[in-house]
Design a protein around this motif. Structure first.
Motif, short mmCIF file in Angstrom:
data_model
loop_
_atom_site.label_atom_id
_atom_site.label_comp_id
_atom_site.label_asym_id
_atom_site.label_seq_id
_atom_site.Cartn_x
_atom_site.Cartn_y
_atom_site.Cartn_z
N ILE A 222 0.84 -1.20 0.00
CA ILE A 222 0.00 0.00 0.00
C ILE A 222 0.87 1.25 0.00
O ILE A 222 0.66 2.19 -0.78
CB ILE A 222 -0.95 -0.01 1.21
CG1 ILE A 222 -1.98 -1.12 1.08
CG2 ILE A 222 -1.67 1.34 1.34
CD1 ILE A 222 -2.81 -1.35 2.33
N LEU A 223 1.88 1.27 0.86
CA LEU A 223 2.78 2.43 0.93
C LEU A 223 3.53 2.62 -0.38
O LEU A 223 3.72 3.76 -0.84
CB LEU A 223 3.75 2.26 2.10
CG LEU A 223 3.15 2.29 3.51
CD1 LEU A 223 4.21 1.97 4.55
CD2 LEU A 223 2.51 3.63 3.79
N LYS A 224 3.95 1.51 -0.98
CA LYS A 224 4.67 1.60 -2.25
C LYS A 224 3.75 2.14 -3.35
O LYS A 224 4.16 2.96 -4.17
CB LYS A 224 5.21 0.23 -2.65
CG LYS A 224 6.07 0.24 -3.90
CD LYS A 224 6.67 -1.13 -4.17
CE LYS A 224 7.55 -1.10 -5.42
NZ LYS A 224 8.13 -2.44 -5.70
N ALA A 225 2.49 1.69 -3.36
CA ALA A 225 1.54 2.16 -4.37
C ALA A 225 1.27 3.65 -4.21
O ALA A 225 1.18 4.38 -5.20
CB ALA A 225 0.23 1.37 -4.26
N ILE A 226 1.16 4.11 -2.96
CA ILE A 226 0.93 5.53 -2.71
C ILE A 226 2.15 6.34 -3.18
O ILE A 226 2.01 7.39 -3.84
CB ILE A 226 0.66 5.79 -1.20
CG1 ILE A 226 -0.68 5.16 -0.80
CG2 ILE A 226 0.65 7.29 -0.91
CD1 ILE A 226 -0.93 5.16 0.69
N SER A 227 3.34 5.85 -2.86
CA SER A 227 4.57 6.54 -3.26
C SER A 227 4.67 6.61 -4.78
O SER A 227 5.00 7.67 -5.34
CB SER A 227 5.79 5.82 -2.69
OG SER A 227 6.99 6.40 -3.12
N ASN A 228 4.37 5.51 -5.45
CA ASN A 228 4.44 5.49 -6.93
C ASN A 228 3.44 6.46 -7.53
O ASN A 228 3.74 7.15 -8.52
CB ASN A 228 4.18 4.08 -7.45
CG ASN A 228 5.33 3.12 -7.14
OD1 ASN A 228 6.44 3.56 -6.86
ND2 ASN A 228 5.04 1.83 -7.17
N ARG A 229 2.25 6.52 -6.96
CA ARG A 229 1.22 7.41 -7.48
C ARG A 229 1.66 8.88 -7.37
O ARG A 229 1.51 9.66 -8.31
CB ARG A 229 -0.10 7.20 -6.74
CG ARG A 229 -1.25 8.09 -7.21
CD ARG A 229 -1.67 7.73 -8.63
NE ARG A 229 -2.12 6.35 -8.71
CZ ARG A 229 -3.37 5.95 -8.47
NH1 ARG A 229 -4.29 6.84 -8.11
NH2 ARG A 229 -3.69 4.68 -8.59
N PHE A 230 2.24 9.25 -6.21
CA PHE A 230 2.69 10.63 -6.04
C PHE A 230 3.90 10.95 -6.92
O PHE A 230 4.03 12.04 -7.44
CB PHE A 230 3.03 10.90 -4.57
CG PHE A 230 1.83 11.27 -3.75
CD1 PHE A 230 1.33 12.57 -3.78
CD2 PHE A 230 1.17 10.34 -2.96
CE1 PHE A 230 0.21 12.93 -3.04
CE2 PHE A 230 0.06 10.68 -2.21
CZ PHE A 230 -0.42 12.00 -2.25
N ASN A 231 4.76 9.95 -7.10
CA ASN A 231 5.94 10.17 -7.95
C ASN A 231 5.54 10.36 -9.42
O ASN A 231 6.17 11.13 -10.15
CB ASN A 231 6.90 9.01 -7.82
CG ASN A 231 7.62 8.99 -6.47
OD1 ASN A 231 7.74 10.04 -5.84
ND2 ASN A 231 8.06 7.82 -6.03
N GLN A 232 4.49 9.65 -9.83
CA GLN A 232 4.00 9.80 -11.20
C GLN A 232 3.36 11.15 -11.42
O GLN A 232 3.37 11.70 -12.51
CB GLN A 232 2.99 8.68 -11.52
CG GLN A 232 3.60 7.31 -11.64
CD GLN A 232 2.56 6.21 -11.75
OE1 GLN A 232 1.36 6.50 -11.80
NE2 GLN A 232 3.00 4.98 -11.78
N GLY A 233 2.75 11.69 -10.32
CA GLY A 233 2.10 12.98 -10.44
C GLY A 233 3.08 14.12 -10.48
O GLY A 233 2.72 15.23 -10.85
#
Length: 233
Positions: A222-233
């Motif tokens: 979950i934390l990795k998915a959140i981090s990836n989402r913010f990094n993509q943004g």
């Protein structure tokens, strides 16, 4: 077996209906009446977890009546369990422990299974313990994690663990069963040996091995998915 108090008897009543629904599910019976009975079961578990014995008893009686009607009509076949066995189960104390940082379906499956074994005592890892074991700062502080787990209906009692000796809380709670999660890094035999050294050898140690198949049934993912989402943004 010690005399059961009203709460324990209602708990046993709820477990009887839960067992009947499991039998019906195994038979593949699916209809609206079964789903209504299941909803009443959930309501009853919730009411009892909040200490509302009257509504817990009323709602589980509705569920029982619906299931008995299905059996009389020949739509579903099941057997009611023996009351003494269920009271004994309701008097069990089941010890579970974990970080419970971001609650996901894996946590719910773990706690639900613990509930089938008895009354659940959930021990929440301290922030300092999480840092030591996971080598990272905790995201959700211990008091907030405790509040969330305390309000899960399968949990009878939630409390914080200790920072120094993880067996200290076991000595205080004296559970009948310790239920390990599928990914918890404990060796069952080593755990049993330590319990024997502390004169707690009568505690049964079992592991919950049913993995929940979902894409984010892990706090790390979950934390990795959140981090990836913010990094993509």
């Amino acid at each position: 077996m010690e005399a059961a108090n009203p709460e324990t008897r209602i708990d046993a009543y709820i477990r009887n209906v839960a067992n009947a629904l499991v039998q019906i599910e195994r038979e593949g019976v699916k209809n609206d009446v079964v789903e209504i009975a299941r909803a009443y079961l959930k309501d009853s578990i919730y009411y009892l977890s909040r200490g509302d014995q009257f509504n817990a008893l009323a709602t589980i009686a509705y569920a029982e009546g619906l299931l008995d009607a299905l059996r009389l009509l020949g739509i579903a076949q099941f057997n009611w369990s023996k009351t003494d066995d269920l009271i004994r189960r309701a008097q069990n104390k089941v010890f579970v422990a974990g970080t419970f940082e971001i609650i996901h379906p894996g946590h719910i499956a773990y706690l639900r299974h613990a509930w089938t074994l008895g009354r659940v005592v959930a021990v929440i890892a301290r922030d300092s313990t999480v840092r030591r074991i996971k080598n990272r700062d905790v995201i959700i502080p211990e008091r907030q994690r405790l509040e969330v787990v305390s309000n899960i209906v399968y949990v009878h009692k939630a409390r914080l663990g200790y920072e120094d000796d993880m067996f200290r809380v076991v000595e205080e709670e004296r559970p009948n069963i310790i239920l390990l999660g599928p990914n918890q890094p404990f060796n069952e035999n080593s755990l049993r040996e330590e319990l024997r050294k502390r004169e707690l050898g009568n505690i049964e140690v079992v592991r919950f091995n049913d993995y929940v198949d979902c894409p984010l049934c892990s706090t790390t993912r979950i934390l990795k998915a959140i981090s990836n989402r913010f990094n993509q943004g």
